[in-house]
Design a protein around this motif. Structure first.
Motif, PDB file in Angstrom:
ATOM      1  N   TYR A 101       6.174 -58.876 -61.985  1.00  0.00           N
ATOM      2  CA  TYR A 101       6.657 -59.967 -62.449  1.00  0.00           C
ATOM      3  C   TYR A 101       8.056 -60.095 -62.214  1.00  0.00           C
ATOM      4  O   TYR A 101       8.768 -58.959 -61.990  1.00  0.00           O
ATOM      5  N   LEU A 102       8.823 -61.350 -62.292  1.00  0.00           N
ATOM      6  CA  LEU A 102      10.170 -61.269 -62.165  1.00  0.00           C
ATOM      7  C   LEU A 102      10.640 -61.689 -63.420  1.00  0.00           C
ATOM      8  O   LEU A 102      10.320 -62.493 -64.296  1.00  0.00           O
ATOM      9  N   TRP A 103      11.607 -60.902 -63.890  1.00  0.00           N
ATOM     10  CA  TRP A 103      12.439 -60.951 -65.073  1.00  0.00           C
ATOM     11  C   TRP A 103      13.809 -61.809 -64.683  1.00  0.00           C
ATOM     12  O   TRP A 103      14.708 -61.266 -64.008  1.00  0.00           O
ATOM     13  N   ILE A 104      13.955 -62.843 -65.395  1.00  0.00           N
ATOM     14  CA  ILE A 104      15.215 -63.929 -64.854  1.00  0.00           C
ATOM     15  C   ILE A 104      16.066 -63.603 -66.278  1.00  0.00           C
ATOM     16  O   ILE A 104      15.814 -63.909 -67.309  1.00  0.00           O
ATOM     17  N   GLY A 105      17.258 -63.347 -65.784  1.00  0.00           N
ATOM     18  CA  GLY A 105      18.406 -63.174 -66.929  1.00  0.00           C
ATOM     19  C   GLY A 105      19.286 -62.352 -66.558  1.00  0.00           C
ATOM     20  O   GLY A 105      19.544 -62.336 -65.301  1.00  0.00           O
ATOM     21  N   GLY A 106      20.230 -61.848 -67.622  1.00  0.00           N
ATOM     22  CA  GLY A 106      21.425 -61.053 -67.069  1.00  0.00           C
ATOM     23  C   GLY A 106      21.704 -60.137 -67.981  1.00  0.00           C
ATOM     24  O   GLY A 106      21.408 -60.396 -69.240  1.00  0.00           O
ATOM     25  N   SER A 107      22.854 -59.138 -67.612  1.00  0.00           N
ATOM     26  CA  SER A 107      23.114 -58.221 -68.656  1.00  0.00           C
ATOM     27  C   SER A 107      24.259 -58.793 -69.653  1.00  0.00           C
ATOM     28  O   SER A 107      24.361 -58.187 -70.623  1.00  0.00           O
ATOM     29  N   SER A 108      24.747 -59.983 -69.193  1.00  0.00           N
ATOM     30  CA  SER A 108      25.822 -60.431 -70.212  1.00  0.00           C
ATOM     31  C   SER A 108      25.533 -61.874 -70.214  1.00  0.00           C
ATOM     32  O   SER A 108      24.859 -62.648 -69.510  1.00  0.00           O
ATOM     33  N   VAL A 109      25.690 -62.497 -71.353  1.00  0.00           N
ATOM     34  CA  VAL A 109      25.583 -63.825 -71.824  1.00  0.00           C
ATOM     35  C   VAL A 109      26.939 -64.450 -72.319  1.00  0.00           C
ATOM     36  O   VAL A 109      27.633 -63.783 -72.795  1.00  0.00           O
ATOM     37  N   ARG A 110      27.189 -65.704 -72.013  1.00  0.00           N
ATOM     38  CA  ARG A 110      28.571 -66.410 -72.314  1.00  0.00           C
ATOM     39  C   ARG A 110      28.058 -67.705 -72.932  1.00  0.00           C
ATOM     40  O   ARG A 110      27.264 -68.391 -72.609  1.00  0.00           O
ATOM     41  N   HIS A 111      28.904 -68.108 -73.851  1.00  0.00           N
ATOM     42  CA  HIS A 111      29.012 -69.411 -74.863  1.00  0.00           C
ATOM     43  C   HIS A 111      29.918 -70.208 -74.114  1.00  0.00           C
ATOM     44  O   HIS A 111      31.067 -69.762 -74.538  1.00  0.00           O
ATOM     45  N   SER A 112      29.935 -71.294 -73.740  1.00  0.00           N
ATOM     46  CA  SER A 112      31.004 -72.144 -73.052  1.00  0.00           C
ATOM     47  C   SER A 112      31.497 -73.018 -74.277  1.00  0.00           C
ATOM     48  O   SER A 112      30.801 -72.921 -75.346  1.00  0.00           O
ATOM     49  N   ASP A 113      32.662 -73.530 -74.119  1.00  0.00           N
ATOM     50  CA  ASP A 113      33.157 -74.269 -75.120  1.00  0.00           C
ATOM     51  C   ASP A 113      32.353 -75.402 -75.417  1.00  0.00           C
ATOM     52  O   ASP A 113      32.164 -76.357 -74.501  1.00  0.00           O
ATOM     53  N   ALA A 114      31.829 -75.626 -76.404  1.00  0.00           N
ATOM     54  CA  ALA A 114      31.065 -76.933 -76.973  1.00  0.00           C
ATOM     55  C   ALA A 114      31.228 -76.905 -78.548  1.00  0.00           C
ATOM     56  O   ALA A 114      30.383 -76.796 -79.126  1.00  0.00           O
ATOM     57  N   PRO A 115      32.154 -77.825 -78.710  1.00  0.00           N
ATOM     58  CA  PRO A 115      32.483 -78.007 -80.138  1.00  0.00           C
ATOM     59  C   PRO A 115      31.229 -78.822 -81.071  1.00  0.00           C
ATOM     60  O   PRO A 115      30.454 -79.666 -80.356  1.00  0.00           O
ATOM     61  N   GLY A 116      31.105 -78.190 -81.948  1.00  0.00           N
ATOM     62  CA  GLY A 116      29.915 -78.778 -83.106  1.00  0.00           C
ATOM     63  C   GLY A 116      28.353 -78.161 -82.351  1.00  0.00           C
ATOM     64  O   GLY A 116      27.310 -78.558 -82.872  1.00  0.00           O
ATOM     65  N   SER A 117      28.415 -77.184 -81.555  1.00  0.00           N
ATOM     66  CA  SER A 117      27.180 -76.816 -81.110  1.00  0.00           C
ATOM     67  C   SER A 117      26.642 -75.564 -81.738  1.00  0.00           C
ATOM     68  O   SER A 117      27.305 -74.680 -82.567  1.00  0.00           O
TER      69      SER A 117
END
Length: 177
Positions: free
Chosen positions: A116-132
């Motif tokens: 099977y394929l595992w989609i994702g990544g070794s790093s995650v980022r949170h973009s600027d999203a006020p109130g999120s």
């Protein structure tokens, strides 16, 4: 003999922030209940969160959700709750944030030897999203995000109508086969 009054899905061992809600089984279970008119709360906690404290806080939020839904007549209420690391947190109403992963795709094998394929990544980022929810998590705050059951993007209905017209024009221009 009767439907439940409240559905609490989770507590998931890991987060369901931002777009993760689209692939989350925890959120999907709560969504299924909400589609049937049951007030629903999906609770997820960071691996570094104190499990007992997170469960207590999740239960308090779920009971509050049921009380509010009953008072307002919102039986299809669906909330996504994410608990950050720690053992005590402020709680905040949030909107869905932006969470992006590296574009890694890896081939893996399941326990039966099937690939099977595992989609994702070794790093995650949170973009600027006020109130999120992502901003709340980064600040050590529990985010309570109301999710919609209608995924229609109303601002894009005109584009969908144009697609239908162009597809119909293309179909009429092709010779019969």
């Amino acid at each position: 003999p009767r439907p439940p009054d409240l559905c609490v899905s989770g507590m998931n061992h890991g987060l369901n922030l931002g777009v993760d809600a689209f692939y989350s089984g925890t959120v999907a279970a709560a969504r299924e209940a909400a589609l049937r008119g049951v007030v629903s709360v999906a609770v997820s906690a960071d691996a570094r969160a104190d499990r007992d404290a997170a469960a207590r806080q999740g239960a308090e939020i779920a009971l509050a959700a049921w009380r509010v839904a009953m008072a307002r007549g919102h039986t299809h209420l669906l909330l996504n709750v994410n608990v950050p690391p720690g053992d005590a947190w402020p709680v905040q109403a949030t909107k869905q944030g932006l969470r992006t992963y590296d574009h890694d795709v890896s081939f893996r094998q399941d326990p039966r030897g099937k690939e099977y394929l595992w989609i994702g990544g070794s790093s995650v980022r949170h973009s600027d999203a006020p109130g999120s929810d992502t901003e709340a998590f980064d600040a050590g705050v529990i985010g309570v995000t109301p999710l919609t059951l209608d995924l229609t993007f109303a601002d894009r209905l005109a584009a969908a109508e144009d697609v239908v017209l162009r597809a119909a024009e293309g179909a009429s221009a092709r010779p019969d086969r």
